[in-house]
Scaffold this motif. Structure first.
Motif: not given
Length: 342
Positions: A35, A316, A318, A339, A341
């Motif tokens: 990110v 998501s 972080w 990030q 998921r």
């Protein structure tokens, strides 16, 4: 809402492109993307109504604004005196109002500011006198479902403070957004919500509104505690499970070399723990009755020391590296926000 969605979509596009970024020549794990990179010990992360984020850098005292994948300067917190584990630590937001926990020359404190979309303005202290040192400064702050601000502190290397209810050290504190003490605290005259803590750096509420906290042990056991108002969590009489009357045992414990737990988040039916010495992200499933499943370690050693983990508006998780904090080995792009998921 539409503006927030547009920003989130743009952020996702930028993050998706980050899958090609490598650390020390190794690709990110499946489902993980960068990110932001090249940060200086990112500690607190707080989200704004438009889906963008503010990031606290511990040693510099700077606050960064991350919007649509672009990092810009939002200013700095005045009075930060970084030393050892202290500096600019936790952030929390309530719309455009920003709260920061930080170390000064004389104490740890919480201040309130305003973010106008470009910069921070109007810094005002709302809670002062939290013991400070080069170790055990706590630092996480977060708003609970009740709208109160919870403040995690350490005992500043003085274990006796954890049991001293007149001290703000070694506690979880609960205050109103203006710094006053809520009338329904265990002691209406005190911000102390729970005590007997060594060094708390993670706070999170599950879907049932239960408050959980991560706590550093000394030599043997790190802890994940279910927090009860007025509860005594045992330090320095106990480290880990002690089965002692009057003391609340951790629900889960880890050895100090596999954890050193800092940040904590609730996401997708699990608690997620960012571990520093353990260099891993730990998943702990939470049952509807509050029972916990077994700990699942992820990314062990892959990203180095992990400091903070948050549930992001884009759906998501972080998490941040902390390899430039004086105890880690910096890698390409460090420090980073990643990030994930699940």
């Amino acid at each position: 809402m539409r503006a927030a969605g547009a920003i989130a979509s743009a952020l996702l596009l930028v993050v998706a492109c980050g899958n090609d970024v490598e650390s020390r020549g190794q690709p990110n794990a499946p489902g993980v993307a960068d990110v932001a990179t090249n940060l200086d010990v990112p500690w607190g992360i707080a989200f704004l109504p438009d889906g963008s984020a503010l990031i606290a850098e511990r040693d510099s005292g700077a606050v960064k604004h991350l919007s649509a994948g672009v990092v810009s300067d939002a200013g700095s917190v005045a009075g930060v005196a970084a030393r050892g584990e202290g500096g600019l630590l936790g952030l929390a937001t309530a719309r455009s109002t920003v709260f920061a926990y930080f170390t000064t020359d004389g104490d740890n404190r919480v201040a309130r500011m305003t973010f106008d979309g470009q910069a921070l303005t109007g810094q005002t202290p709302i809670l002062t006198g939290i013991p400070a040192a080069s170790v055990h400064d706590g630092g996480r702050i977060a708003f609970g479902p009740d709208g109160k601000l919870y403040v995690a502190t350490g005992e500043s290397g003085n274990p006796a403070l954890a049991q001293d209810k007149s001290s703000l050290g070694g506690k979880i504190l609960r205050i109103n957004p203006d710094g006053s003490t809520p009338s329904d605290n265990p002691d209406p005259a005190s911000p102390v919500w729970s005590f007997g803590h060594r060094n708390v750096q993670g706070l999170a509420w599950d879907s049932a509104g239960r408050l959980w906290a991560t706590e550093y042990g000394s030599n043997r056991w790190d802890e994940l505690n279910l927090i009860e108002p007025g509860g005594n969590y045992g330090w320095p009489m106990a480290e880990g499970r002690a089965d002692t009357a009057g003391l609340i045992d951790p629900v889960t414990q880890w050895t100090t070399d596999e954890a050193s737990p800092s940040g904590l988040a609730y996401y997708g039916g699990s608690l997620w723990v960012a571990a520093l010495r353990g260099q891993r992200l730990i998943q702990v499933p939470v049952g509807g009755d509050g029972s916990l499943g077994g700990s699942v370690p992820l990314f062990v050693g892959q990203y180095g020391r992990l400091r903070t983990v948050v549930s992001a508006p884009d759906g998501s998780l972080w998490f941040t590296t902390s390899n430039r904090d004086g105890r880690g080995s910096p890698r390409d792009g460090d420090d980073r926000i990643l990030q994930f998921r699940p």
